[in-house]
Design an enzyme around this catalytic site. Structure first.
Site, PDB file in Angstrom:
ATOM      1  N   GLY A  60      15.200  25.371  21.855  1.00 40.78           N
ATOM      2  CA  GLY A  60      16.178  26.446  21.836  1.00 40.78           C
ATOM      3  C   GLY A  60      17.592  25.940  21.621  1.00 40.78           C
ATOM      4  N   SER A 112      10.731  20.578  26.435  1.00 40.82           N
ATOM      5  CA  SER A 112      10.434  20.803  25.014  1.00 40.82           C
ATOM      6  C   SER A 112      10.913  22.180  24.578  1.00 40.82           C
ATOM      7  CB  SER A 112       8.926  20.678  24.750  1.00 40.82           C
ATOM      8  OG  SER A 112       8.425  19.446  25.206  1.00 40.82           O
ATOM      9  N   ASP A 113      10.612  23.185  25.386  1.00 39.42           N
ATOM     10  CA  ASP A 113      11.054  24.549  25.095  1.00 39.42           C
ATOM     11  C   ASP A 113      12.582  24.637  25.047  1.00 39.42           C
ATOM     12  OD1 ASP A 113       8.709  26.012  24.765  1.00 39.42           O
ATOM     13  OD2 ASP A 113       8.437  26.303  26.903  1.00 39.42           O
ATOM     14  N   LEU A 114      13.218  24.135  26.090  1.00 42.89           N
ATOM     15  CA  LEU A 114      14.669  24.267  26.190  1.00 42.89           C
ATOM     16  C   LEU A 114      15.382  23.473  25.099  1.00 42.89           C
ATOM     17  CD1 LEU A 114      15.007  24.076  30.073  1.00 42.89           C
ATOM     18  CD2 LEU A 114      15.156  26.108  28.626  1.00 42.89           C
TER      19      LEU A 114
END
Length: 403
Positions: free
Chosen positions: A171, A166-168
């Site tokens: 980004g 989710s984070d990557l």
């Protein structure tokens, strides 16, 4: 050789993972990314993961190719310096909770009025609107709420994706949107606000699962390593490990039956078409498991290659960086850090024939480029010393060594 984003200045007001990953991608392409950190310890990721001589290895990768300064944005002096930086910038990226930048005095409207050409990118847990906008978001929570966690793992229990997807993804989507906004600005001469969230970034990858629900009305199940629409397309145990088999179409399935010396499976009424194989997936897995466990992974890899069946070993992280294909693609880069010495960082996943990314230096020591950047803004040594005495910024702690 000129890099793709030479001349583009990015102000990075992000921390941890999603925002720093977005700005790292821009820095790798040549953008002048100025990472702005708080005086009290800087980015929280400086204290996460493996620590080498006081420096976080993950931080050094996520913030490579950036210049780092320390600035207290709660102080009037700090705000004044940020406005000076905004005057010089093309992009601003922030991942505070929605409303935080407004409270600091740097809302999109205020920044756009000051610098109409600036691209203002916000990354949050759930987005800038909606009933959950004010909640803090983390990768695990986004995986859970996006449906990703519910379809990952075996039949008996859900599992988190092993990497912070989710984070990557957030980004990656943010950097993609920034590039599109910069391209639009070339024609319109106007900046804009763009925003994404961990929730939406994870949901965007549920293509098979969302469409299964929309078409059938059924809740998608967890299938382990199996594919949702093709079979056999999963990991099987061998005599000494595991092998991933990608028989994703009819012709490859037929080749697989020949490679395993079980051509009768091709005529089995349970497995004739992909639809049949998906309908009878447990029986298919059982049949193939008994076959694959009789040889080693390397033996099967040679056989699959001979018959043209896509396959690959399940590698541990150390094995990944020892693999000749990974070595050939330059995915283990090294650079020099002023206190740690030689450090490794993941190579560039995209290759460019004309404007290749360059690894200039690892993530900065806290406050490393403060004096350099403030001097560029026209502040004198006395001005900078006064800011240090007030706690608005901190003294430089080192000088990066380019590699």
């Amino acid at each position: 050789m000129r890099a793709s984003l030479d001349g583009v200045r990015v102000l990075d007001l992000t921390q941890i993972m999603a925002g720093p990953f977005a700005t790292m991608l821009l820095a790798d392409l040549g953008a002048d990314v100025i990472k702005i950190e708080k005086p009290s310890g800087g980015d929280d990721s400086r204290r996460m993961g493996e620590i080498l001589k006081g420096e976080s290895a993950a931080f050094m990768t996520l913030n490579r190719n950036k210049r780092g300064i320390v600035l207290d944005l709660r102080s009037d002096d700090g705000k004044s310096i940020l406005w000076k930086l905004i005057d010089t910038a093309d992009v601003l990226v922030e991942n505070f909770r929605p409303g935080t930048m407004d409270k600091l005095g740097f809302s999109y409207d205020a920044v756009h009025t000051r610098n109409p050409r600036l691209i203002y990118c916000s990354i949050s847990g759930f987005g800038q609107t909606g009933p959950w906008r004010d909640r803090g978001g983390f990768d695990l929570v986004a995986q859970a709420m996006s449906g990703v966690l519910s379809v990952t793992g075996g039949p008996d229990s859900p599992a988190k994706v092993g990497v912070p997807i989710s984070d990557l993804n957030a980004g990656l989507f943010a950097s993609h949107a920034i590039l599109a906004a910069l391209y639009h600005r070339e024609h319109s001469h106007q900046g804009q606000r763009i925003e994404t969230s961990l929730l939406e970034a994870a949901m965007a990858y549920t293509i098979w699962e969302s469409n299964e629900y929309w078409v059938t009305g059924h809740t998608p199940s967890r299938l382990g390593t199996a594919h949702r629409a093709s079979a056999p397309y999963q990991v099987f145990q061998t005599s000494d490990g595991f092998i991933a088999i990608g028989a994703a179409n009819q012709r490859t399935w037929e080749k697989l039956t020949e490679a395993t010396l079980h051509p009768e499976l091709k005529e089995d009424t349970r497995f004739v078409t992909n639809q049949d194989r998906m309908k009878n997936l447990p029986e298919l897995i059982n049949q193939l498991t008994h076959i694959f466990v009789k040889k080693s992974t390397d033996e099967w890899l040679d056989i699959m290659d001979t018959y043209g069946v896509p396959s690959g070993p399940v590698l541990t992280v150390p094995q990944v960086y020892e693999h000749p294909q990974v070595i050939a693609r330059g995915m283990d880069l090294q650079t020099q850090h002023p206190t740690v010495g030689t450090v490794h960082t993941i190579g560039f996943p995209v290759k460019y024939s004309g404007t290749p990314p360059v690894l200039r230096h690892p993530g900065p020591i806290l406050g490393q480029h403060t004096k350099e950047v403030l001097t560029e803004l026209g502040l004198s040594s006395e001005d900078i010393k006064e800011l240090e005495e007030k706690g608005v910024t901190t003294p430089n702690t080192g000088t990066a060594k380019a590699h």
